[in-house]
Structure formats: structure tokens, C-alpha cells
Design an enzyme around this catalytic site. Structure first.
Site, PDB file in Angstrom:
ATOM      1  N   THR A   9      26.514   3.042 -28.661  1.00  7.26           N
ATOM      2  CA  THR A   9      25.060   3.341 -29.357  1.00  7.26           C
ATOM      3  C   THR A   9      25.112   4.225 -30.076  1.00  7.26           C
ATOM      4  O   THR A   9      24.712   4.966 -30.809  1.00  7.26           O
ATOM      5  CB  THR A   9      23.723   2.734 -28.606  1.00  7.26           C
ATOM      6  OG1 THR A   9      24.429   4.441 -27.367  1.00  7.26           O
ATOM      7  CG2 THR A   9      24.241   1.571 -28.577  1.00  7.26           C
ATOM      8  N   ASP A  10      25.570   5.580 -29.862  1.00  5.38           N
ATOM      9  CA  ASP A  10      25.506   7.263 -30.441  1.00  5.38           C
ATOM     10  C   ASP A  10      25.852   7.278 -31.423  1.00  5.38           C
ATOM     11  O   ASP A  10      24.216   7.511 -32.272  1.00  5.38           O
ATOM     12  CB  ASP A  10      26.790   7.939 -29.343  1.00  5.38           C
ATOM     13  CG  ASP A  10      25.611   7.798 -27.776  1.00  5.38           C
ATOM     14  OD1 ASP A  10      26.470   8.916 -27.297  1.00  5.38           O
ATOM     15  OD2 ASP A  10      25.574   7.712 -27.401  1.00  5.38           O
ATOM     16  N   GLU A  68      10.248  23.068 -50.390  1.00  9.50           N
ATOM     17  CA  GLU A  68      10.483  24.077 -49.303  1.00  9.50           C
ATOM     18  C   GLU A  68      11.139  25.509 -49.955  1.00  9.50           C
ATOM     19  O   GLU A  68      11.118  26.249 -49.424  1.00  9.50           O
ATOM     20  CB  GLU A  68      10.799  23.356 -48.009  1.00  9.50           C
ATOM     21  CG  GLU A  68       9.664  23.181 -46.968  1.00  9.50           C
ATOM     22  CD  GLU A  68       9.077  23.967 -46.537  1.00  9.50           C
ATOM     23  OE1 GLU A  68       7.364  23.123 -46.496  1.00  9.50           O
ATOM     24  OE2 GLU A  68       9.146  25.281 -46.791  1.00  9.50           O
ATOM     25  N   TYR A  91      27.489   4.489 -16.242  1.00  7.00           N
ATOM     26  CA  TYR A  91      28.284   3.860 -16.087  1.00  7.00           C
ATOM     27  C   TYR A  91      30.086   4.499 -16.676  1.00  7.00           C
ATOM     28  O   TYR A  91      29.990   5.423 -17.518  1.00  7.00           O
ATOM     29  CB  TYR A  91      28.226   1.899 -16.192  1.00  7.00           C
ATOM     30  CG  TYR A  91      27.897   3.260 -18.200  1.00  7.00           C
ATOM     31  CD1 TYR A  91      26.407   3.201 -17.806  1.00  7.00           C
ATOM     32  CD2 TYR A  91      28.144   2.729 -19.415  1.00  7.00           C
ATOM     33  CE1 TYR A  91      26.197   2.779 -19.821  1.00  7.00           C
ATOM     34  CE2 TYR A  91      27.929   3.507 -20.458  1.00  7.00           C
ATOM     35  CZ  TYR A  91      26.477   3.740 -20.567  1.00  7.00           C
ATOM     36  OH  TYR A  91      25.181   3.110 -21.942  1.00  7.00           O
ATOM     37  N   LYS A 100      19.087   6.113 -34.188  1.00  3.08           N
ATOM     38  CA  LYS A 100      19.263   5.389 -32.035  1.00  3.08           C
ATOM     39  C   LYS A 100      18.345   6.429 -32.202  1.00  3.08           C
ATOM     40  O   LYS A 100      17.798   7.935 -32.259  1.00  3.08           O
ATOM     41  CB  LYS A 100      20.100   6.096 -31.776  1.00  3.08           C
ATOM     42  CG  LYS A 100      19.740   5.995 -30.360  1.00  3.08           C
ATOM     43  CD  LYS A 100      21.519   5.799 -29.449  1.00  3.08           C
ATOM     44  CE  LYS A 100      21.601   5.956 -28.144  1.00  3.08           C
ATOM     45  NZ  LYS A 100      22.415   5.790 -27.060  1.00  3.08           N
ATOM     46  N   THR A 103      28.657   1.292 -24.765  1.00  2.66           N
ATOM     47  CA  THR A 103      28.470   0.608 -23.531  1.00  2.66           C
ATOM     48  C   THR A 103      28.288  -1.330 -23.521  1.00  2.66           C
ATOM     49  O   THR A 103      28.963  -1.351 -22.920  1.00  2.66           O
ATOM     50  CB  THR A 103      26.955   1.153 -23.539  1.00  2.66           C
ATOM     51  OG1 THR A 103      27.101   2.477 -23.169  1.00  2.66           O
ATOM     52  CG2 THR A 103      26.441   0.486 -22.794  1.00  2.66           C
TER      53      THR A 103
HETATM   54  N1  DAS Z   1      29.067   6.561 -25.350  1.00  2.00           N
HETATM   55  C1  DAS Z   1      27.977   5.837 -25.966  1.00  2.00           C
HETATM   56  C2  DAS Z   1      28.611   5.190 -27.310  1.00  2.00           C
HETATM   57  O1  DAS Z   1      29.887   5.051 -26.660  1.00  2.00           O
HETATM   58  C3  DAS Z   1      28.011   4.857 -24.910  1.00  2.00           C
HETATM   59  C4  DAS Z   1      27.289   3.503 -25.905  1.00  2.00           C
HETATM   60  O2  DAS Z   1      25.182   3.367 -25.747  1.00  2.00           O
HETATM   61  O3  DAS Z   1      27.608   2.428 -26.459  1.00  2.00           O
HETATM   62  O4  DAS Z   1      28.538   5.003 -27.705  1.00  2.00           O
END
Ligand code: DAS
Length: 359
Positions: A123-124, A316, A57, A196, A43
């Protein structure tokens, strides 16, 4: 003659002024750290149709040169240059991508004219890449991951300040020896601990053991340092790793069928991470299927889908009896990263458990 002399005097003065300006620029540049930005997509390189599109986006559209050109303030904190390693959304990254990126980082870290490295990333899965690099990069130089929750085209986009912060941290001697870092939302987190935890907000990232510090107006403030092994203190080295073993994840939940575990067990995996509820619980009907995965030679690693806390060995499940490994405080996606790296060195379960305690 006088006119000629005058012109000579003028030219001499101009030359001296130019030389001293050049010298002061050169001096200023020499005083600033050299930071390389490796861009992979996400992103932070995204673009939306309008300013209100903070969540709708296309990721991985803007090249690294444009990211740098769009942030002239970077020149205040470092001499910056960029390389476009990939241009992908991070959920689509592969093990081969991880190796390519890590090897480039290692090569740059060896260069005397590189003081720090920033990696722009989606971010993923940035938490996975950050952990992988902290395990295999044998350098004390700062390696700082950075991402953004909103594309640069959105109102109150977070990418520009996140990138500025990342470059400032990467150029800071205080950031040396702290493992791979993530700067998001004014915060500096350990690449090992950070995950995240919110899928849309700008304060999406956090670490259950807390951040290492904060970054404000280009200055970093440190409050903790990692104690788990990393980078220079790691026994793993990307320069000796040519491929990563196949490690997969199966989740545990009410009504779970053995289908996924059976299929994965037959797929040639070297380890299976089980993300169980609670303290890594395994449904009674699933235990025999995990025991078969182990009997067929793959490693079983018990992790938990619960984000915080850590899986207690022999609590467990009788892990000693089943010869299973527990993932300690690592969530399934991070346990998979460590398992892949550890399996490049050993498949002995006692050694693997040591590694999960230490990293
Ligand atoms: N799809 C997500 C990624 O590329 C977009 C982001 O949040 O960066 O990890």
C-alpha cells in the site's frame, strides 16, 4: 452378450456424461475472462504472528499461488493464473523494478488470451506504481492494482475481498479504457488520482476528485471516467523506455535549510520536485538555491505538501520568470513519477508544463 451390451451401454452413457460435463466446463471457462495476477509483495502477501496483529506483521511473505489457492471464489469470476514478479515491501521498490513490472504488463496485455491484469502490491507506494503504469501502458485492457491494509492472518483481514474485487473488475469489459485502477475497500479509484491518506485503517485510500465507482459482490458500478490522458491516449510507451532519469524531492517547511537542495543539485538529478507548504510556497532563502538547480540544467517542479487542490502557476512564485514547472494537482511523489516519464521525451520546460496540464 446382454451383460456385455449392458456394460457397453453403461460405458457409453458414462462417456457421454463425462464428455458433456467436460464440454460444459470448457464452455463455462470459455465464458469467463482470463485474468493474470502479477504479485509484487506488500501486506496483501503479509503474515502476522497472531490474528490480533493487524498492524504488526511481516509484509511480502505469501506467494501468489498461495494467495490464489486461498481464494477459490476467484474461479467464479475469471480463469486466473499468477506470476510472482517480486516479493518486496513496496517502500523498497526501485525504478528498475518499475520498468520490469511495466514491461511484463505490456507483454501480457498484447496476448490475445489475456483479458485483464491484476497487480498485487504494497500500500505504501501503490499510488506511484499505478500512476506510472497509467502513463506508459498502451492498452485498453483493464489493469487493476490491489493491496490490503491488514495481512491475511489478521482478524477482519481486507486482502481477500480486495483481491476478489480486483479480479472481478479486471475481467469486466466496463473497466476497459479507464486507465489503471485501484480496488480497495469496495471502491474503484483512478490510479492517477488515488493516494494513501491513512496509515493504518482499511479505508486508507481516496482521490480528491472522487472515486470512479464501486464494486459489490463481484459487480462493478461506474459513476465517472478519467479525463486526463492515460494508456491508449498517452504519448508515452513503456516499450520505448529503457531507463528512468533521476528525479528527487525536497520538502519545504518552517526553518528549512538549503542543505538537501544543494546536495541534490550536485547529485546529477534531471529534475527536483519541491513539495512546498500551501500553494507550493518556497521560502525566500530557498529561492536562490532552486534557481541554481535550474541554472545548472535540472528542471524545478513546484508541487505542494498540501494533499488537495492544485498549484497555481505564477501565484506564489514567478514561475515564468524562474522557468519553473508547476505540478498542477499532483502531490510530490506523483509529480516525480510524471517528471521521470516526461523527461524520457523532453526537457523543454514549456513542453513539460503542457504534459503536467494534460496528464
Ligand atoms: N510496507 C507496506 C508496503 O509493502 C505494507 C503494506 O501496507 O502493503 O507497501
Amino acid at each position: 452378450m446382454r451383460i456385455h451390451f449392458g456394460i457397453d451401454k453403461f460405458m457409453a452413457g458414462a462417456a457421454i456424461a463425462a464428455l458433456s460435463a467436460f464440454a460444459s466446463i470448457a464452455h463455462a471457462q470459455a465464458a469467463k475472462p482470463n485474468v493474470v495476477i502479477l504479485a509484487t509483495g506488500g501486506t496483501i502477501a503479509g503474515a502476522g504472528a497472531s490474528a490480533i496483529n493487524s498492524a504488526t506483521y511481516a509484509a511480502a511473505k505469501v506467494g501468489v499461488e498461495k494467495l490464489i489457492a486461498g481464494l477459490p471464489e476467484l474461479a467464479n469470476v475469471a480463469n486466473v493464473r499468477g506470476e510472482q514478479v517480486f516479493q518486496v515491501a513496496s517502500e523498497s521498490l526501485t525504478n528498475d523494478n518499475l520498468l520490469t513490472l511495466a514491461k511484463r504488463v505490456s507483454a501480457l496485455a498484447k496476448q490475445a488470451d489475456v483479458d485483464g491484469i491484476v497487480i498485487t502490491h504494497g500500500t505504501d507506494t501503490v499510488e506511484e506504481t499505478a500512476y506510472f503504469l497509467t502513463l506508459v501502458e498502451r492498452t485498453n485492457k483493464p489493469i487493476v492494482m490491489v493491496a490490503s491494509m491488514r495481512p491475511g492472518t489478521a482478524l477482519s483481514a481486507d486482502g481477500a475481498l480486495n483481491l476478489y474485487d480486483a479480479v472481478a473488475v479486471a475481467g469486466s469489459k466496463d473497466a476497459m479504457g479507464k486507465g489503471v485502477l485501484l480496488t480497495m475497500n469496495d471502491t474503484i479509484d483512478s490510479g492517477r488520482d488515488v493516494s494513501k491518506n491513512v496509515n493504518i485503517k482499511t479505508n486508507a485510500f481516496s482521490s480528491q476528485w472522487g472515486p470512479l465507482g464501486m464494486i459489490v459482490e463481484g459487480k462493478s458500478y461506474w459513476f465517472r471516467a478519467p479525463i486526463k490522458r492515460h494508456t491508449m491516449n498517452s504519448e508515452f510507451d513503456i516499450d520505448t523506455i529503457t531507463s528512468l532519469p533521476n528525479v528527487e524531492i525536497a520538502m519545504g517547511y518552517e526553518g528549512v535549510a538549503p542543505t538537501a537542495i544543494e546536495a541534490l543539485g550536485k547529485s546529477g538529478i534531471k529534475a527536483l520536485v519541491h513539495g512546498g507548504p500551501g500553494n507550493g510556497s518556497v521560502a525566500d532563502r530557498i529561492v536562490p538555491y532552486l534557481q541554481k538547480v535550474r541554472a545548472d540544467g535540472a528542471i524545478v517542479i513546484r508541487s505542494a505538501r498540501v494533499p488537495d487542490g492544485f498549484v497555481l502557476r505564477n501565484a506564489e512564485q514567478p514561475d515564468d520568470k524562474y522557468d519553473w514547472v508547476v505540478a498542477h494537482d499532483l502531490r510530490p511523489q506523483k509529480a516525480r513519477i510524471l517528471a521521470m516519464v516526461a523527461l524520457t521525451k523532453t526537457s523543454d520546460t514549456k513542453e513539460l508544463q503542457r504534459i503536467f496540464w494534460e496528464y
